[in-house]
Write a protein that holds these residues in place. Structure first.
Motif, PDB file in Angstrom:
ATOM      1  N   CYS A 137       4.906   4.151 -10.911  1.00 60.21           N
ATOM      2  CA  CYS A 137       5.010   2.685 -10.887  1.00 60.21           C
ATOM      3  C   CYS A 137       4.878   2.065 -12.278  1.00 60.21           C
ATOM      4  N   GLY A 138       3.956   2.610 -13.085  1.00 58.57           N
ATOM      5  CA  GLY A 138       3.716   1.987 -14.375  1.00 58.57           C
ATOM      6  C   GLY A 138       3.165   0.589 -14.198  1.00 58.57           C
ATOM      7  N   SER A 139       3.144  -0.177 -15.258  1.00 53.05           N
ATOM      8  CA  SER A 139       2.652  -1.561 -15.151  1.00 53.05           C
ATOM      9  C   SER A 139       3.236  -2.440 -16.252  1.00 53.05           C
ATOM     10  N   SER A 140       4.427  -2.086 -16.716  1.00 48.41           N
ATOM     11  CA  SER A 140       5.004  -2.817 -17.845  1.00 48.41           C
ATOM     12  C   SER A 140       5.687  -4.120 -17.427  1.00 48.41           C
ATOM     13  N   HIS A 141       6.037  -4.260 -16.177  1.00 48.21           N
ATOM     14  CA  HIS A 141       6.722  -5.465 -15.691  1.00 48.21           C
ATOM     15  C   HIS A 141       5.685  -6.555 -15.444  1.00 48.21           C
TER      16      HIS A 141
ATOM     17  N   GLU B  98      -4.428   7.600  -8.705  1.00 50.70           N
ATOM     18  CA  GLU B  98      -4.247   6.879  -9.967  1.00 50.70           C
ATOM     19  C   GLU B  98      -3.152   7.493 -10.830  1.00 50.70           C
ATOM     20  N   GLU B  99      -3.118   8.816 -10.896  1.00 47.38           N
ATOM     21  CA  GLU B  99      -2.118   9.491 -11.720  1.00 47.38           C
ATOM     22  C   GLU B  99      -0.708   9.222 -11.221  1.00 47.38           C
ATOM     23  N   ALA B 100      -0.516   9.352  -9.912  1.00 44.81           N
ATOM     24  CA  ALA B 100       0.802   9.107  -9.328  1.00 44.81           C
ATOM     25  C   ALA B 100       1.200   7.639  -9.444  1.00 44.81           C
TER      26      ALA B 100
ATOM     27  N   THR C 255       0.850  -1.184   0.000  1.00 38.93           N
ATOM     28  CA  THR C 255       0.000   0.000   0.000  1.00 38.93           C
ATOM     29  C   THR C 255       0.893   1.244   0.000  1.00 38.93           C
ATOM     30  N   GLY C 256       0.330   2.370  -0.418  1.00 42.54           N
ATOM     31  CA  GLY C 256       1.147   3.573  -0.550  1.00 42.54           C
ATOM     32  C   GLY C 256       2.217   3.396  -1.604  1.00 42.54           C
ATOM     33  N   ALA C 257       1.869   2.687  -2.671  1.00 42.36           N
ATOM     34  CA  ALA C 257       2.861   2.273  -3.669  1.00 42.36           C
ATOM     35  C   ALA C 257       3.446   3.436  -4.462  1.00 42.36           C
ATOM     36  N   ALA C 258       2.705   4.535  -4.569  1.00 38.71           N
ATOM     37  CA  ALA C 258       3.171   5.662  -5.376  1.00 38.71           C
ATOM     38  C   ALA C 258       3.930   6.691  -4.558  1.00 38.71           C
TER      39      ALA C 258
END
Length: 262
Positions: free
Chosen positions: A50-54, A43-45, A15-18
């Motif tokens: 973090c992105g999600s490409s991995h 969501e923006e941060a 949690t608090g990933a961004a």
């Protein structure tokens, strides 16, 4: 010889990933072989940091102060990767008047901060930790603060700024983090016999945009003579999440450069 610090195959809920520490946790844990379910309400941060490409990263926009949102996030995780092995309760928030003096701090903002910093961690422990307890194995790591175990030294805030704004450490932050330490110890005792370890990491001051005055004041007050880096905190989290700490529970790993020895 196996590497007990490795996280191969472990599903980690963060949690608090961004936040300041969160995105560094993601990189380090992915490099250690974990799959990371990254939760943040921004969501923006979350997308930016973090992105999600991995293939080992799955992001989730959720407000952990909502029980329904946490339950929905759990169902999302289970539908993709199954149930978690590790929960990192790392989320914390600030309010609009976060730096107002204690005497006039708004009670509605007190409740708002507490709903994320403490209640949100409790809700995540109920849902994700509860699943671990049913399965009979797991590790929960709660992010505290030195100001959850000692009082702030108000002198270091004279002339101190963060991103151009005067700062201090408000009572709500200290109270919420002290409460989270209490919850940590309670759950360690409550779930120990069910194979779930519950520990805390207490970061000292981590550099993230404070002005030179604050950095100098803080560093002078610290035996090691510097502020912490994100890697200092992330490495402690990795230890408590991994099997290297398999006989450690109810512990507060203080990573503060020696601040609390005085």
């Amino acid at each position: 010889m196996s590497d007990e610090f490795a996280l191969d195959g472990k599903v980690v809920v963060l949690t608090g990933a961004a936040g300041i520490i969160g995105n560094h946790v993601i990189k380090a844990f992915l490099a250690s072989g974990a799959r990371v379910f990254a939760i943040d309400r921004d969501e923006e941060a979350l997308e930016k940091n973090c992105g999600s490409s991995h293939e080992g990263l799955l992001t989730c926009v959720a407000d952990i102060s909502s029980s329904d949102a946490v339950k929905k996030a759990f169902l999302t995780l289970r539908s993709h990767w199954g149930e978690p092995h590790v929960l990192l309760n790392n989320a914390a928030t600030k309010s609009e008047n976060f730096f107002e003096p204690f005497e006039i701090f708004p009670v509605d903002e007190w409740n708002q901060v507490m709903s994320v910093n403490l209640t949100g961690a409790m809700l995540c422990a109920q849902v994700f930790g509860g699943a671990m307890a049913k399965r009979g194995v797991g590790s929960i790591v709660n992010t505290l603060s030195i100001y959850g175990i000692v009082a702030p030294d108000q002198r270091i805030y004279e002339g101190s700024e963060y991103l151009g704004r005067a700062i201090n450490t408000p009572a709500i932050y200290a109270a919420s983090k002290a409460g989270l330490w209490g919850l940590t110890k309670y759950l360690a005792a409550y779930w120990g016999h069910r194979g779930v370890r519950v520990n805390a990491v207490t970061p000292g001051g981590v550099f993230s945009g404070q002005n030179n005055r604050f950095v100098e004041n803080y560093s002078r007050r610290t035996p090691l003579g510097r502020m912490g880096g994100t890697d200092d905190i992330v490495n402690a989290m990795r230890y408590l999440a991994s099997d290297a700490s398999k006989y450690v529970t109810g512990h507060n790993l203080v990573v503060d450069g020696g601040w609390t020895v005085w």
